[in-house]
Scaffold this motif. Sequence first.
Motif, PDB file in Angstrom:
ATOM      1  N   TRP A  14      24.133   2.410 -55.109  1.00 27.78           N
ATOM      2  CA  TRP A  14      24.347   3.808 -54.780  1.00 27.78           C
ATOM      3  C   TRP A  14      25.204   4.485 -55.856  1.00 27.78           C
ATOM      4  O   TRP A  14      24.918   5.608 -56.280  1.00 27.78           O
ATOM      5  N   ARG A  17      23.105   5.256 -58.823  1.00 28.08           N
ATOM      6  CA  ARG A  17      22.288   6.458 -58.613  1.00 28.08           C
ATOM      7  C   ARG A  17      23.130   7.730 -58.744  1.00 28.08           C
ATOM      8  O   ARG A  17      22.688   8.715 -59.343  1.00 28.08           O
ATOM      9  N   GLN A  21      22.599  10.665 -61.527  1.00 25.48           N
ATOM     10  CA  GLN A  21      22.447  12.062 -61.102  1.00 25.48           C
ATOM     11  C   GLN A  21      23.498  12.944 -61.782  1.00 25.48           C
ATOM     12  O   GLN A  21      23.183  14.036 -62.265  1.00 25.48           O
TER      13      GLN A  21
END
Length: 146
Positions: A14, A17, A21
Amino acid sequence: MARFVFQLQSALDWRYRLEEQALAEQAAARNQYQLIEQKLHALEYEMVSAQQLPFPAAGADLLNRAVYLEHLKQKILACRRALREAERRLEEKTQLYLECRRKRQVLEKLKEKQYMQFCYNLQVQEQKRVDDLSGSRYWHKTRAGG
């Protein structure tokens, strides 16, 4: 043989990610900043070029030139404001990316430490097995020979 399992792997994924981003958002903010900066340079060049034109003799042409220069001046001021805002946004996105990266690196370091401890524990267990085997062989030899 046991295999290493990092209990926080889903959290680490996570974090990856989130970092990706944040990096994409930073790149978008940088692109926006560069576009505005290019537009500002073009406007400033246009202003300099317009100021270097010879003064017209007629009153209407003189008024048109003054209005045009004032219009360019206003566009340059607006572009400078937009550039400052884009710079603030870029700095914000950069800080967000750095924070995401730092948090991911903390989890990476924890995973690495846990893996090193896991390897050490495996080595200790293997050494115990070897010691047990050596001890039982010695015991069998001495008992058989004695």
